[in-house]
Design a protein around this motif. Structure first.
Motif, PDB file in Angstrom:
ATOM      1  N   ILE A   1      -8.447   1.411 -14.778  1.00  0.00           N
ATOM      2  CA  ILE A   1      -7.829   0.074 -14.861  1.00  0.00           C
ATOM      3  C   ILE A   1      -6.566   0.027 -14.004  1.00  0.00           C
ATOM      4  O   ILE A   1      -6.336  -0.950 -13.283  1.00  0.00           O
ATOM      5  CB  ILE A   1      -7.526  -0.299 -16.326  1.00  0.00           C
ATOM      6  N   ASP A   2      -5.755   1.091 -14.063  1.00  0.00           N
ATOM      7  CA  ASP A   2      -4.552   1.144 -13.227  1.00  0.00           C
ATOM      8  C   ASP A   2      -4.916   1.127 -11.743  1.00  0.00           C
ATOM      9  O   ASP A   2      -4.242   0.473 -10.932  1.00  0.00           O
ATOM     10  CB  ASP A   2      -3.711   2.373 -13.549  1.00  0.00           C
ATOM     11  N   GLU A   3      -5.963   1.839 -11.371  1.00  0.00           N
ATOM     12  CA  GLU A   3      -6.407   1.851  -9.968  1.00  0.00           C
ATOM     13  C   GLU A   3      -6.883   0.456  -9.540  1.00  0.00           C
ATOM     14  O   GLU A   3      -6.591   0.015  -8.429  1.00  0.00           O
ATOM     15  CB  GLU A   3      -7.521   2.880  -9.747  1.00  0.00           C
ATOM     16  N   GLU A   4      -7.602  -0.229 -10.427  1.00  0.00           N
ATOM     17  CA  GLU A   4      -8.055  -1.591 -10.118  1.00  0.00           C
ATOM     18  C   GLU A   4      -6.858  -2.532  -9.962  1.00  0.00           C
ATOM     19  O   GLU A   4      -6.830  -3.360  -9.047  1.00  0.00           O
ATOM     20  CB  GLU A   4      -8.990  -2.107 -11.208  1.00  0.00           C
ATOM     21  N   ASN A   5      -5.876  -2.396 -10.855  1.00  0.00           N
ATOM     22  CA  ASN A   5      -4.666  -3.214 -10.749  1.00  0.00           C
ATOM     23  C   ASN A   5      -3.905  -2.907  -9.465  1.00  0.00           C
ATOM     24  O   ASN A   5      -3.389  -3.816  -8.811  1.00  0.00           O
ATOM     25  CB  ASN A   5      -3.759  -2.998 -11.961  1.00  0.00           C
ATOM     26  N   ALA A   6      -3.840  -1.624  -9.100  1.00  0.00           N
ATOM     27  CA  ALA A   6      -3.154  -1.238  -7.868  1.00  0.00           C
ATOM     28  C   ALA A   6      -3.847  -1.849  -6.655  1.00  0.00           C
ATOM     29  O   ALA A   6      -3.194  -2.362  -5.743  1.00  0.00           O
ATOM     30  CB  ALA A   6      -3.107   0.286  -7.744  1.00  0.00           C
ATOM     31  N   LYS A   7      -5.173  -1.826  -6.646  1.00  0.00           N
ATOM     32  CA  LYS A   7      -5.923  -2.423  -5.533  1.00  0.00           C
ATOM     33  C   LYS A   7      -5.671  -3.924  -5.463  1.00  0.00           C
ATOM     34  O   LYS A   7      -5.448  -4.480  -4.377  1.00  0.00           O
ATOM     35  CB  LYS A   7      -7.412  -2.147  -5.677  1.00  0.00           C
ATOM     36  N   ALA A   8      -5.668  -4.591  -6.610  1.00  0.00           N
ATOM     37  CA  ALA A   8      -5.411  -6.033  -6.640  1.00  0.00           C
ATOM     38  C   ALA A   8      -4.005  -6.337  -6.135  1.00  0.00           C
ATOM     39  O   ALA A   8      -3.794  -7.309  -5.409  1.00  0.00           O
ATOM     40  CB  ALA A   8      -5.612  -6.576  -8.050  1.00  0.00           C
ATOM     41  N   TYR A   9      -3.036  -5.493  -6.493  1.00  0.00           N
ATOM     42  CA  TYR A   9      -1.662  -5.679  -6.020  1.00  0.00           C
ATOM     43  C   TYR A   9      -1.592  -5.495  -4.497  1.00  0.00           C
ATOM     44  O   TYR A   9      -1.018  -6.321  -3.790  1.00  0.00           O
ATOM     45  CB  TYR A   9      -0.713  -4.711  -6.727  1.00  0.00           C
ATOM     46  N   VAL A  10      -2.198  -4.429  -4.009  1.00  0.00           N
ATOM     47  CA  VAL A  10      -2.177  -4.166  -2.564  1.00  0.00           C
ATOM     48  C   VAL A  10      -2.836  -5.313  -1.805  1.00  0.00           C
ATOM     49  O   VAL A  10      -2.341  -5.748  -0.761  1.00  0.00           O
ATOM     50  CB  VAL A  10      -2.879  -2.826  -2.235  1.00  0.00           C
ATOM     51  N   ASP A  11      -3.930  -5.839  -2.345  1.00  0.00           N
ATOM     52  CA  ASP A  11      -4.652  -6.926  -1.681  1.00  0.00           C
ATOM     53  C   ASP A  11      -3.977  -8.286  -1.844  1.00  0.00           C
ATOM     54  O   ASP A  11      -4.465  -9.288  -1.334  1.00  0.00           O
ATOM     55  CB  ASP A  11      -6.096  -6.999  -2.197  1.00  0.00           C
TER      56      ASP A  11
ATOM     57  N   MET B   1      -2.254 -10.130  -6.994  1.00  0.00           N
ATOM     58  CA  MET B   1      -1.288 -10.263  -8.086  1.00  0.00           C
ATOM     59  C   MET B   1       0.089  -9.897  -7.558  1.00  0.00           C
ATOM     60  O   MET B   1       0.211  -9.168  -6.577  1.00  0.00           O
ATOM     61  CB  MET B   1      -1.674  -9.415  -9.302  1.00  0.00           C
ATOM     62  N   THR B   2       1.098 -10.411  -8.221  1.00  0.00           N
ATOM     63  CA  THR B   2       2.477 -10.125  -7.832  1.00  0.00           C
ATOM     64  C   THR B   2       2.898  -8.778  -8.405  1.00  0.00           C
ATOM     65  O   THR B   2       2.215  -8.202  -9.264  1.00  0.00           O
ATOM     66  CB  THR B   2       3.434 -11.211  -8.356  1.00  0.00           C
ATOM     67  N   LEU B   3       4.062  -8.309  -7.957  1.00  0.00           N
ATOM     68  CA  LEU B   3       4.592  -7.058  -8.490  1.00  0.00           C
ATOM     69  C   LEU B   3       4.858  -7.182  -9.983  1.00  0.00           C
ATOM     70  O   LEU B   3       4.553  -6.266 -10.754  1.00  0.00           O
ATOM     71  CB  LEU B   3       5.878  -6.670  -7.752  1.00  0.00           C
ATOM     72  N   ASP B   4       5.397  -8.334 -10.418  1.00  0.00           N
ATOM     73  CA  ASP B   4       5.645  -8.533 -11.848  1.00  0.00           C
ATOM     74  C   ASP B   4       4.363  -8.449 -12.662  1.00  0.00           C
ATOM     75  O   ASP B   4       4.329  -7.816 -13.717  1.00  0.00           O
ATOM     76  CB  ASP B   4       6.324  -9.882 -12.090  1.00  0.00           C
ATOM     77  N   GLU B   5       3.288  -9.077 -12.171  1.00  0.00           N
ATOM     78  CA  GLU B   5       1.999  -9.008 -12.876  1.00  0.00           C
ATOM     79  C   GLU B   5       1.489  -7.572 -12.914  1.00  0.00           C
ATOM     80  O   GLU B   5       0.991  -7.108 -13.940  1.00  0.00           O
ATOM     81  CB  GLU B   5       0.970  -9.904 -12.191  1.00  0.00           C
ATOM     82  N   PHE B   6       1.606  -6.888 -11.790  1.00  0.00           N
ATOM     83  CA  PHE B   6       1.147  -5.504 -11.703  1.00  0.00           C
ATOM     84  C   PHE B   6       1.890  -4.632 -12.716  1.00  0.00           C
ATOM     85  O   PHE B   6       1.276  -3.863 -13.458  1.00  0.00           O
ATOM     86  CB  PHE B   6       1.346  -4.979 -10.277  1.00  0.00           C
ATOM     87  N   LEU B   7       3.213  -4.766 -12.766  1.00  0.00           N
ATOM     88  CA  LEU B   7       4.002  -3.959 -13.693  1.00  0.00           C
ATOM     89  C   LEU B   7       3.705  -4.330 -15.143  1.00  0.00           C
ATOM     90  O   LEU B   7       3.622  -3.458 -16.010  1.00  0.00           O
ATOM     91  CB  LEU B   7       5.489  -4.121 -13.392  1.00  0.00           C
TER      92      LEU B   7
ATOM     93  N   LEU C   1       0.829  -1.197   0.000  1.00  0.00           N
ATOM     94  CA  LEU C   1       0.000   0.000   0.000  1.00  0.00           C
ATOM     95  C   LEU C   1       0.870   1.257   0.000  1.00  0.00           C
ATOM     96  O   LEU C   1       0.609   2.210  -0.746  1.00  0.00           O
ATOM     97  CB  LEU C   1      -0.941   0.002   1.204  1.00  0.00           C
ATOM     98  N   ARG C   2       1.919   1.267   0.804  1.00  0.00           N
ATOM     99  CA  ARG C   2       2.840   2.401   0.835  1.00  0.00           C
ATOM    100  C   ARG C   2       3.483   2.615  -0.531  1.00  0.00           C
ATOM    101  O   ARG C   2       3.598   3.748  -1.004  1.00  0.00           O
ATOM    102  CB  ARG C   2       3.924   2.150   1.893  1.00  0.00           C
ATOM    103  N   ALA C   3       3.883   1.530  -1.176  1.00  0.00           N
ATOM    104  CA  ALA C   3       4.516   1.634  -2.496  1.00  0.00           C
ATOM    105  C   ALA C   3       3.545   2.206  -3.528  1.00  0.00           C
ATOM    106  O   ALA C   3       3.916   3.060  -4.339  1.00  0.00           O
ATOM    107  CB  ALA C   3       5.018   0.264  -2.946  1.00  0.00           C
ATOM    108  N   VAL C   4       2.305   1.751  -3.500  1.00  0.00           N
ATOM    109  CA  VAL C   4       1.297   2.252  -4.457  1.00  0.00           C
ATOM    110  C   VAL C   4       1.009   3.721  -4.189  1.00  0.00           C
ATOM    111  O   VAL C   4       0.909   4.520  -5.129  1.00  0.00           O
ATOM    112  CB  VAL C   4       0.016   1.397  -4.394  1.00  0.00           C
ATOM    113  N   ARG C   5       0.898   4.103  -2.933  1.00  0.00           N
ATOM    114  CA  ARG C   5       0.649   5.515  -2.620  1.00  0.00           C
ATOM    115  C   ARG C   5       1.807   6.393  -3.078  1.00  0.00           C
ATOM    116  O   ARG C   5       1.593   7.485  -3.601  1.00  0.00           O
ATOM    117  CB  ARG C   5       0.406   5.685  -1.115  1.00  0.00           C
ATOM    118  N   PHE C   6       3.031   5.915  -2.882  1.00  0.00           N
ATOM    119  CA  PHE C   6       4.207   6.665  -3.328  1.00  0.00           C
ATOM    120  C   PHE C   6       4.186   6.814  -4.844  1.00  0.00           C
ATOM    121  O   PHE C   6       4.419   7.905  -5.374  1.00  0.00           O
ATOM    122  CB  PHE C   6       5.485   5.955  -2.871  1.00  0.00           C
ATOM    123  N   ALA C   7       3.898   5.723  -5.539  1.00  0.00           N
ATOM    124  CA  ALA C   7       3.858   5.759  -7.006  1.00  0.00           C
ATOM    125  C   ALA C   7       2.754   6.694  -7.497  1.00  0.00           C
ATOM    126  O   ALA C   7       2.962   7.470  -8.432  1.00  0.00           O
ATOM    127  CB  ALA C   7       3.649   4.356  -7.567  1.00  0.00           C
TER     128      ALA C   7
END
Length: 77
Positions: free
Chosen positions: A51-61, A64-70, A31-37
């Motif tokens: 879509i990016d916000e949905e992906n960010a939420k899925a990553y935080v939760d 998905m992995t960081l690789d999938e998110f990126l 969550l900290r990383a997503v907020r910083f980004a």
């Protein structure tokens, strides 16, 4: 010895199992990383798409992995 389990008393129990605490810590880091980004992108004058916000939420939760998110967030060239 018998069929009864053998328990060792080590004082008071932890309030949460270690794995739950670790999961919480990992989520907080994501969550900290997503907020910083998000803030960094905002300083550049951009905003995240829905879509990016949905992906960010899925990553935080942890869905998905960081690789999938990126891979989903960075356009392929």
């Amino acid at each position: 010895m018998g069929d009864k389990p053998n328990f060792i008393d080590r004082g008071e129990a932890e309030p949460f199992p270690i794995f739950v605490t670790k999961q919480h810590d990992e989520r907080a880091k994501r969550l900290r990383a997503v907020r910083f980004a998000r803030a960094s992108v905002g300083l550049e004058g951009f905003t995240l798409s829905e879509i990016d916000e949905e992906n960010a939420k899925a990553y935080v939760d942890g869905e998905m992995t960081l690789d999938e998110f990126l891979r989903r967030s960075i356009p392929s060239t």
